[in-house]
Write an enzyme that holds these catalytic residues in place. Structure first.
Site, mmCIF file in Angstrom:
data_model
loop_
_atom_site.group_PDB
_atom_site.id
_atom_site.type_symbol
_atom_site.label_atom_id
_atom_site.label_comp_id
_atom_site.label_asym_id
_atom_site.label_seq_id
_atom_site.Cartn_x
_atom_site.Cartn_y
_atom_site.Cartn_z
ATOM 1 N N CYS A 217 13.587 -23.112 -24.284
ATOM 2 C CA CYS A 217 13.119 -21.741 -24.544
ATOM 3 C C CYS A 217 14.296 -20.819 -24.811
ATOM 4 O O CYS A 217 14.177 -19.824 -25.512
ATOM 5 C CB CYS A 217 12.380 -21.163 -23.345
ATOM 6 S SG CYS A 217 10.959 -22.089 -22.826
ATOM 7 N N HIS B 70 3.288 -22.453 -24.749
ATOM 8 C CA HIS B 70 3.942 -22.761 -26.026
ATOM 9 C C HIS B 70 4.002 -24.280 -26.128
ATOM 10 O O HIS B 70 4.166 -24.969 -25.109
ATOM 11 C CB HIS B 70 5.382 -22.232 -26.061
ATOM 12 C CG HIS B 70 5.484 -20.745 -26.139
ATOM 13 N ND1 HIS B 70 6.417 -20.020 -25.422
ATOM 14 C CD2 HIS B 70 4.799 -19.849 -26.865
ATOM 15 C CE1 HIS B 70 6.291 -18.733 -25.697
ATOM 16 N NE2 HIS B 70 5.310 -18.597 -26.565
ATOM 17 N N GLU C 269 4.665 -16.978 -32.401
ATOM 18 C CA GLU C 269 5.627 -17.041 -31.292
ATOM 19 C C GLU C 269 6.894 -17.790 -31.684
ATOM 20 O O GLU C 269 7.670 -18.234 -30.841
ATOM 21 C CB GLU C 269 4.956 -17.673 -30.065
ATOM 22 C CG GLU C 269 3.707 -16.939 -29.612
ATOM 23 C CD GLU C 269 3.924 -15.918 -28.493
ATOM 24 O OE1 GLU C 269 4.747 -16.148 -27.611
ATOM 25 O OE2 GLU C 269 3.258 -14.858 -28.511
HETATM 26 O O1 SUG Z 1 6.747 -15.528 -23.159
HETATM 27 N N1 SUG Z 1 8.074 -15.372 -19.926
HETATM 28 C C1 SUG Z 1 8.170 -15.890 -21.295
HETATM 29 C C2 SUG Z 1 8.691 -17.299 -21.283
HETATM 30 C C3 SUG Z 1 8.971 -17.812 -22.680
HETATM 31 C C4 SUG Z 1 9.309 -19.239 -22.714
HETATM 32 N N2 SUG Z 1 9.594 -19.643 -24.048
HETATM 33 C C5 SUG Z 1 9.272 -20.814 -24.591
HETATM 34 N N3 SUG Z 1 8.409 -21.623 -24.042
HETATM 35 N N4 SUG Z 1 9.784 -21.106 -25.734
HETATM 36 C C6 SUG Z 1 6.803 -15.833 -21.967
HETATM 37 O O2 SUG Z 1 5.810 -16.127 -21.310
HETATM 38 C C7 SUG Z 1 7.752 -13.632 -18.248
HETATM 39 C C8 SUG Z 1 8.198 -12.206 -18.009
HETATM 40 C C9 SUG Z 1 7.737 -11.672 -16.705
HETATM 41 O O3 SUG Z 1 6.669 -12.083 -16.221
HETATM 42 O O4 SUG Z 1 8.424 -10.773 -16.131
HETATM 43 C C10 SUG Z 1 7.910 -14.058 -19.712
HETATM 44 O O5 SUG Z 1 7.873 -13.242 -20.597
#
Ligand code: SUG
Length: 435
Positions: free
Chosen positions: A359, A242, A174
């Site tokens: 993020c 994460h 990731e």
């Molecule tokens: O991968 N949310 C992302 C958020 C990523 C956050 N990034 C870090 N922590 N670095 C994920 O979970 C939600 C999309 C939706 O539900 O429509 C989403 O992909």
């Protein structure tokens, strides 16, 4: 040689919506089906970029990807014209369509892992795009992300690009969301912290140890300065999908929650051994519960070194609104450590999908020669930010509900926005829909 840290934020795409696609990400699940505001989302993201620039930091951006991703729909057996494919998917597999519409490339901390040149055996900046194998809507990002990174950092002498890790979930990766770097200065040799997980009782881990090891190997890092740390299951099961939800590293400081790591004592000892200069600024569980940490995203802040040498935290508004978190932040500032400034930014549209300030950015430390070799169209100044804001205002909706994804006109509109963006950025026929 002077090295500068550039934050490459994800420009939030026109299809930003709440489809509840990420199991283990509590905000994504909670807001499933809510209406989003893509225009506001993108403007909030650009305002954060502007604020970072005004602090004197280096700022760039990665463009959004083409959504709906028609190439994926076609690979899944849909056929005919683009419009027919969308209509067919609406009736037969609306959940697949939602996955192909996700604007999740905005969270560029997941675009890949980066190692700056002072740390790599060949003196180049190394990039490995993340395969994001754990979730379908994210697994379709990597191939285009690889192309985006190669387009922006296009110079063999300075930049080394690795392919995504193979093997799907066996090497789930990731990106920088599970990686941190400690160094006495951005240009000094750094110590790399790779945090991996094992499945919890509630939620699956997204980063595999062997994926982190493969990235470190490919980036030609010094094994003496590379540490692999297991994330705690308590954090994972509390919604820290994460590691950057519970901790952040910058320069000499590691700022984190007491329950981030499975064995904090062993991890801290290994970190102190490799980076004797480190200052560990920890929030005890007694002061900040994991629940408060996950809700407020206080550790998903950007810990940055300002031009004067002091450090600032760029935090989401949610952490200002929680009195326990605000109190802890004020205490942290009053103590003797390099963190002495708090900047709260409203990125609520992204937060509602579980994406805070950290993020939304990929850190790339570059020397002057390296940053000069990068594609300047993606490095920001005030005028370029205004240009992007105009583009957003011209093309984005201010309300997007689940049913809107079913309107084939919305596909036409989103891809027209992407066409206009590639024109502004001189990208040519870059995306799959343009080929
Ligand atoms: O991968 N949310 C992302 C958020 C990523 C956050 N990034 C870090 N922590 N670095 C994920 O979970 C939600 C999309 C939706 O539900 O429509 C989403 O992909």
């Amino acid at each position: 040689m002077t090295h500068t840290e550039y934050n490459f934020d994800g420009l939030i795409g026109p299809t930003h919506n709440y489809a509840g696609l990420s199991f283990g990400n509590l905000a994504s699940a909670t807001n499933k089906g809510a209406a989003s505001n893509p225009r506001e989302a993108a403007l909030q993201g650009l305002a954060k970029m502007r604020a970072a620039m005004e602090l004197g930091l280096g700022q760039g951006f990665l463009p959004p990807q083409d959504r709906p991703h028609l190439k994926t729909l076609r690979a899944l057996g849909f056929s005919g014209t683009d419009r027919q494919m969308i209509e067919h998917a609406i009736s037969d597999a609306p959940e697949l369509l939602a996955n192909c519409y996700a604007a999740s490339t905005m969270w560029t901390a997941n675009a890949g892992t980066v190692a700056p040149s002072p740390d790599t055996a060949d003196g180049r900046v190394h990039f490995t795009p993340a395969n994001l194998a754990a979730n379908f809507h994210r697994a379709i990002e990597g191939e285009t992300t690889a192309r985006v990174l190669a387009h922006i950092f296009d110079h063999d002498k300075h930049f080394a690009h690795h392919p995504l890790l193979p093997g799907g979930v066996h090497f789930s990766d990731e990106g920088a969301a599970n990686h941190g770097r400690l160094a006495e200065g951005h240009g000094s040799p750094g110590v790399h912290l790779f945090v991996y997980g094992k499945d919890g009782d509630r939620f699956p881990a997204r980063q595999r140890k062997r994926a982190s090891e493969a990235v470190a190997r490919g980036h030609l890092l010094d094994p003496e300065k590379t540490i692999f740390i297991e994330q705690s299951k308590a954090a994972l099961d509390a919604g820290a999908f994460h590691n950057d939800v519970v901790g952040v590293a910058n320069g000499t400081v590691l700022f984190l929650h007491e329950q981030s790591f499975a064995d904090p004592e062993a991890a801290y000892a290994a970190i102190r051994d490799a980076a004797p200069f480190v200052e560990i600024v920890e929030a005890s569980a007694a002061k900040i519960s994991l629940e408060d940490a996950v809700k407020s995203y206080l550790f998903n802040s950007q810990l940055v070194t300002l031009p004067g040498g002091e450090m600032a935290l760029i935090l989401p508004k949610e952490s200002e609104e929680n009195p326990r978190v605000k109190g802890f932040l004020e205490e942290t500032l009053a103590k003797n450590n390099p963190i002495n400034r708090l900047v709260f930014k409203d990125v609520r549209e992204s937060m509602r999908n579980g994406g805070g300030p950290a993020c939304l950015r990929l850190r790339v430390v570059m020397s002057e020669a390296e940053s000069a070799a990068a594609n300047q169209n993606f490095m920001l100044d005030a005028a370029k930010i205004s240009r992007l804001e105009d583009w957003v205002r011209a093309h984005y909706r201010d309300r997007l509900a689940a049913d809107d994804l079913k309107d084939p006109e919305f596909m036409t509109e989103s891809l027209a926005a992407m066409q206009a963006l590639t024109d502004i950025l001189y990208m040519g026929a870059f995306y799959d829909f343009q080929k």
